[in-house]
Motif scaffolding. Structure first.
Motif: not given
Length: 318
Positions: A118-120, A126-128, A200-202
């Motif tokens: 998961i992207y938080d 900025t995405l980590k 792959s999940y935002y």
């Protein structure tokens, strides 16, 4: 019958819904049905759902009275026709190959559950990226990682389930953190779980969502869920016992932090109970490798006073 049923509960999200639905309909994996559950939305979300159903035969829409996230997911499960089930929240979005990745792995490993990373997503941040890994685990190994909370999230989303896992399980009505209440029951039914940490999940953290809001009495559901989970697994495995109790302690920390951030510590009777619980578990927390150094320092200050703990907590989030 299709391969995958993707269930999206929809409530008051007209600002985010199109991005979410488009990311699903544009998947590289094509053999799915998309079940949009309009949970009595007061805005134009229901109408948007109907427009998608007119444009794409894979889209099915359920309109129902408002019953909350769990009730909407359950309504989707009740009508799902797929061999596998996935969930996406209506203010989130997914990578175009997320379901291809999840499906490929669950077939390759003959698994009951497939998980991705998961992207938080926070506005303006900025995405980590996180460390990549691929694991095939049994139920005990997976539960330990779930309880640790560092490598696998408890969220219902970012997962692909064999549909039989929901033959007798539904999400609890009226609960916050509903995912936490059933995750152990789900994993208990799995013989094999495959994890590919590719993000792959935002997961969009919007103001007013469960994960960004300040304290409310319903946050106590978090403690209830993980206390129940600990009771479900206690005595099976020493490493699992430790991991389960660590997650209960974390739940107490999370609720205490919410209380303190809202300056409610002197007005909520449960504050003393939470502080007392954490103090009784001081040595367990200090010796546990999952808790960060910062958390252990905060715990040490809590042994002296809530005011000292609050100072560190306020600085950490400022």
């Amino acid at each position: 019958m299709c391969e995958i049923s993707i269930i999206v509960p929809v409530y008051n999200v007209e600002k985010y819904l199109k991005k979410c639905v488009d990311s699903i309909l544009n998947q590289t994996f094509k053999d799915f049905e998309l079940i949009l559950v309009d949970d009595g939305s007061p805005d134009n979300s229901g109408m948007i759902c109907d427009e998608y159903a007119e444009q794409d035969s894979r889209v099915r829409v359920i309109h129902k009275e408002n019953g909350g996230l769990s009730d909407a997911r359950n309504a989707g499960i009740d009508v799902a026709k797929g061999k596998y089930i996935g969930f996406v929240d209506s203010d989130d979005y997914i990578a175009e190959d997320m379901y291809e990745l999840l499906y490929r792995n669950i077939i390759k490993e003959d698994a009951d559950l497939s998980i991705c990373g998961i992207y938080d997503v926070y506005p303006g941040k900025t995405l980590k990226k996180k460390e990549l890994f691929y694991k095939v685990l049994d139920s005990i190994e997976t539960m330990i990682l779930i309880f640790h909370g560092n490598n696998i999230s408890v969220h219902a989303v970012n997962k692909l389930y064999r549909s039989h896992l929901f033959s007798s399980i539904r999400y609890p009505l009226g609960k916050y953190h509903e995912d936490s209440f059933i995750i152990v029951d789900i994993i208990d039914l799995c013989n094999k779980i495959v994890i590919d940490s590719t993000q792959s999940y935002y997961y969009y953290h919007r103001v007013g969502s469960i994960n960004t809001e300040k304290f409310s009495e319903r946050q106590f559901d978090f403690i209830e869920a993980w206390t129940k989970n600990e009771k479900k697994v206690i005595g099976r495995n020493n490493e699992l016992d430790i991991a389960a109790h660590q997650r209960v302690c974390f739940a107490y920390f999370l609720v205490l932090d919410k209380i303190i951030k809202s300056n409610s510590e002197n007005n909520i009777a449960e504050t003393k109970k939470i502080v007392s619980f954490l103090r009784r578990n001081y040595f367990f927390i200090i010796r546990n490798s999952i808790f960060t150094v910062q958390r252990k320092v905060s715990m040490s200050l809590l042994m002296f006073s809530v005011k000292m703990y609050k100072l560190v907590t306020t600085l950490k989030t400022s």
